[in-house]
Design a protein around this motif. Structure first.
Motif, PDB file in Angstrom:
ATOM      1  N   ILE A  97     -38.751  56.265 -31.835  1.00  0.00           N
ATOM      2  CA  ILE A  97     -39.869  55.353 -31.620  1.00  0.00           C
ATOM      3  C   ILE A  97     -40.209  55.342 -30.132  1.00  0.00           C
ATOM      4  O   ILE A  97     -39.354  55.023 -29.300  1.00  0.00           O
ATOM      5  CB  ILE A  97     -39.523  53.929 -32.089  1.00  0.00           C
ATOM      6  N   ASP A  98     -41.435  55.687 -29.792  1.00  0.00           N
ATOM      7  CA  ASP A  98     -41.898  55.604 -28.405  1.00  0.00           C
ATOM      8  C   ASP A  98     -42.445  54.205 -28.154  1.00  0.00           C
ATOM      9  O   ASP A  98     -43.412  53.779 -28.810  1.00  0.00           O
ATOM     10  CB  ASP A  98     -42.996  56.637 -28.141  1.00  0.00           C
ATOM     11  N   GLY A 104     -41.570  52.308 -22.146  1.00  0.00           N
ATOM     12  CA  GLY A 104     -41.493  53.656 -21.592  1.00  0.00           C
ATOM     13  C   GLY A 104     -40.344  54.483 -22.118  1.00  0.00           C
ATOM     14  O   GLY A 104     -40.221  55.666 -21.765  1.00  0.00           O
ATOM     15  N   GLU A 105     -39.496  53.908 -22.981  1.00  0.00           N
ATOM     16  CA  GLU A 105     -38.347  54.636 -23.522  1.00  0.00           C
ATOM     17  C   GLU A 105     -38.616  55.097 -24.953  1.00  0.00           C
ATOM     18  O   GLU A 105     -39.503  54.587 -25.643  1.00  0.00           O
ATOM     19  CB  GLU A 105     -37.097  53.757 -23.495  1.00  0.00           C
ATOM     20  N   ILE A 107     -29.952  49.102 -31.071  1.00  0.00           N
ATOM     21  CA  ILE A 107     -30.969  49.994 -30.521  1.00  0.00           C
ATOM     22  C   ILE A 107     -30.285  51.102 -29.727  1.00  0.00           C
ATOM     23  O   ILE A 107     -29.411  50.836 -28.903  1.00  0.00           O
ATOM     24  CB  ILE A 107     -31.964  49.227 -29.635  1.00  0.00           C
ATOM     25  N   LYS A 108     -30.695  52.344 -29.995  1.00  0.00           N
ATOM     26  CA  LYS A 108     -30.174  53.481 -29.250  1.00  0.00           C
ATOM     27  C   LYS A 108     -31.197  53.928 -28.213  1.00  0.00           C
ATOM     28  O   LYS A 108     -32.365  54.171 -28.529  1.00  0.00           O
ATOM     29  CB  LYS A 108     -29.856  54.648 -30.190  1.00  0.00           C
ATOM     30  N   THR A 109     -30.762  54.036 -26.959  1.00  0.00           N
ATOM     31  CA  THR A 109     -31.584  54.583 -25.885  1.00  0.00           C
ATOM     32  C   THR A 109     -30.948  55.884 -25.406  1.00  0.00           C
ATOM     33  O   THR A 109     -29.959  56.359 -25.989  1.00  0.00           O
ATOM     34  CB  THR A 109     -31.677  53.588 -24.717  1.00  0.00           C
ATOM     35  N   SER A 110     -31.473  56.448 -24.345  1.00  0.00           N
ATOM     36  CA  SER A 110     -30.897  57.675 -23.797  1.00  0.00           C
ATOM     37  C   SER A 110     -29.494  57.452 -23.251  1.00  0.00           C
ATOM     38  O   SER A 110     -28.740  58.409 -23.040  1.00  0.00           O
ATOM     39  CB  SER A 110     -31.798  58.222 -22.682  1.00  0.00           C
ATOM     40  N   GLU A 139     -45.885  46.997 -23.601  1.00  0.00           N
ATOM     41  CA  GLU A 139     -44.862  46.041 -23.170  1.00  0.00           C
ATOM     42  C   GLU A 139     -44.588  44.994 -24.229  1.00  0.00           C
ATOM     43  O   GLU A 139     -43.451  44.589 -24.451  1.00  0.00           O
ATOM     44  CB  GLU A 139     -45.296  45.373 -21.871  1.00  0.00           C
ATOM     45  N   ASN A 140     -45.630  44.520 -24.899  1.00  0.00           N
ATOM     46  CA  ASN A 140     -45.476  43.430 -25.864  1.00  0.00           C
ATOM     47  C   ASN A 140     -45.327  43.969 -27.281  1.00  0.00           C
ATOM     48  O   ASN A 140     -46.073  43.615 -28.186  1.00  0.00           O
ATOM     49  CB  ASN A 140     -46.674  42.494 -25.772  1.00  0.00           C
TER      50      ASN A 140
END
Length: 448
Positions: free
Chosen positions: A272-273, A337-338, A299-302, A277-278
């Protein structure tokens, strides 16, 4: 047994109304049991099937054609002595469900089981190490993308995948036998959702469609499955979906009749990109049964997983099986932005009456901030059970509203007009009124 392998009754999921499947078979893939080599069934009973297993009913379908059901099908309600067989397409569905969802039942003495060190990434490439757990094998044949071409003949190969979704098939042989196993949609590389997505699972035939991944972490059969209507266990799970409150609509759930206390099942979203912001994720959940365990959202991020981005849901949340789904929201503002994945992590409770269901996972891309002054509520606190909503609707778009409590449970909805909203059915407390446009959302608190 048929229910255990994803079959439903030949008359369809509703025991109380005449099937909508037509005798001519023109809607056989969507109505009735969704299988085309089982004739339309008006619901066989001891009243329309005689002692010779002959159908003697007079019912007709919507076109006026008389039904000619199969009284020998095991998934019918004919006399038990009459039921002797499954159809070929029923057997095919059962086998497909066994391969994709029930493969933990495989005989351990000779099988084609294998595991991978990683199966999903949001990047464009993924290096995967395969590990064959088979015993007494003399030959391995790996078809990495199920194109019919053997890619590797070593026991534990490594492969670099580019963007896409891949099936993987392993065929193993010993001195006298060969056996194959295919893991469908096993490898997912760079699979990203649309900027706005609303997943209701109605197009799913297995849980790992559309870039989603289900993991039986404990390898005991406790996993996320696709379903509609009631689950296979009594006194637990929903009776309907959330999307249309229908027994025909799909949802995803964990089947607690498999596994042990504390077993874990994961259900992981595509990439999911987060571009606004909201933004937030909304999902619906149903947790009814005396043995309900826990539902966690990560939630998984980099940089890896962030566990429990909302408070875990622990224990029974509905009081009756027929209760509506509840909803929760996950604020994604801090991930702007992630590229992320959402992981639903179910932990099994201490018994089989613990089916956990989720539905309607919705990415809300909110262009208008929550604190926007374009919506005003008055009087606040409410007086005389009347609440007015005033908006600066410059674009003259159709706006709708929803009223929910602070836990996300919805109580009312409608179209925003100049007329006041009657809130006499609400008990005293604090509520959220959310105004939704095509690309906007404004939420305001009010007190009753």
């Amino acid at each position: 047994m048929g229910h255990f392998f994803s079959l439903i009754h030949t008359h369809g999921p509703d025991n109380n109304t005449l099937t909508t499947e037509l005798v001519d078979g023109s809607n056989c893939d969507t109505d009735g049991d969704g299988i085309c080599d089982t004739p339309a069934d008006p619901k066989l009973t001891c009243e329309n099937v005689n002692n010779f297993c002959q159908y003697i009913g007079t019912e007709t379908d919507a076109n006026g054609q008389a039904f000619t059901p199969d009284t020998g099908n095991i998934m019918s309600y004919a006399y038990k002595a009459c039921r002797t067989h499954f159809s070929e397409q029923q057997l095919a569905r059962m086998y497909a469900f066994y391969i994709t969802q029930k493969n933990y039942l495989a005989c351990p003495s000779f099988n084609a089981n294998f595991s991978v060190d990683v199966s999903q990434t949001c990047n464009d490439n993924l290096l995967v190490k395969f590990n064959s757990t088979c015993n007494n094998i003399t030959k391995w044949e790996w078809d990495i993308n199920s194109d019919g071409v053997i890619d590797y003949t070593t026991q534990n190969p490594t492969h670099n995948f580019s963007s896409g979704i891949y099936d993987v098939t392993l065929t193993v042989s010993n001195k006298s036998n060969s056996i194959s196993k295919t893991y469908t949609n096993l490898i997912k590389v760079g699979v990203t959702t649309e900027p706005l997505f609303d997943e209701n699972f109605d197009e799913f035939d297995v849980a790992n469609n559309n870039g989603w991944t289900n993991n039986d972490v404990s390898n005991t059969g406790f996993n996320w499955l696709i379903n509609h209507g009631e689950t296979s266990s009594e006194e637990t799970g929903p009776t309907h979906d959330n999307t249309n409150n229908s027994i025909l609509g799909n949802y995803i759930y964990t089947e607690a009749s498999n596994g042990n206390l504390g077993d874990v099942a994961e259900f992981i979203s595509p990439c999911i990109d987060v571009i606004y912001e909201n933004s937030e994720i909304e999902f619906a959940y149903h947790m009814f049964g005396k043995n309900i365990g826990e539902l966690h959202v990560d939630i998984k991020t980099s940089n890896g997983y962030i566990n429990d981005v909302i408070a875990p849901l622990i224990g029974q949340q509905q009081t009756n099986q027929t209760d509506a789904f509840l909803t929760k929201n996950i604020n994604l503002s801090s991930y702007l932005g992630e590229t992320i994945n959402i992981r639903f992590r179910a932990i099994r409770g201490n018994g089989w009456k613990g089916d956990i269901a989720i539905d309607d996972i919705f990415l809300k891309t909110i262009i208008t901030p929550i604190s926007d002054n374009s919506v005003k509520l008055y009087p606040n606190p409410v007086q005389n059970n009347i609440l007015f909503v005033k908006t600066n609707n410059d674009k003259q778009e159709n706006l709708v509203y929803e009223i929910s409590n602070m836990m996300g449970q919805r109580f009312a909805s409608g179209v925003v007009t100049n007329e006041p909203i009657n809130v006499s059915n609400l008990s005293s407390g604090t509520y959220l009124l959310t105004v939704l446009g095509k690309n906007s959302k404004v939420a305001k608190r009010f007190i009753k």
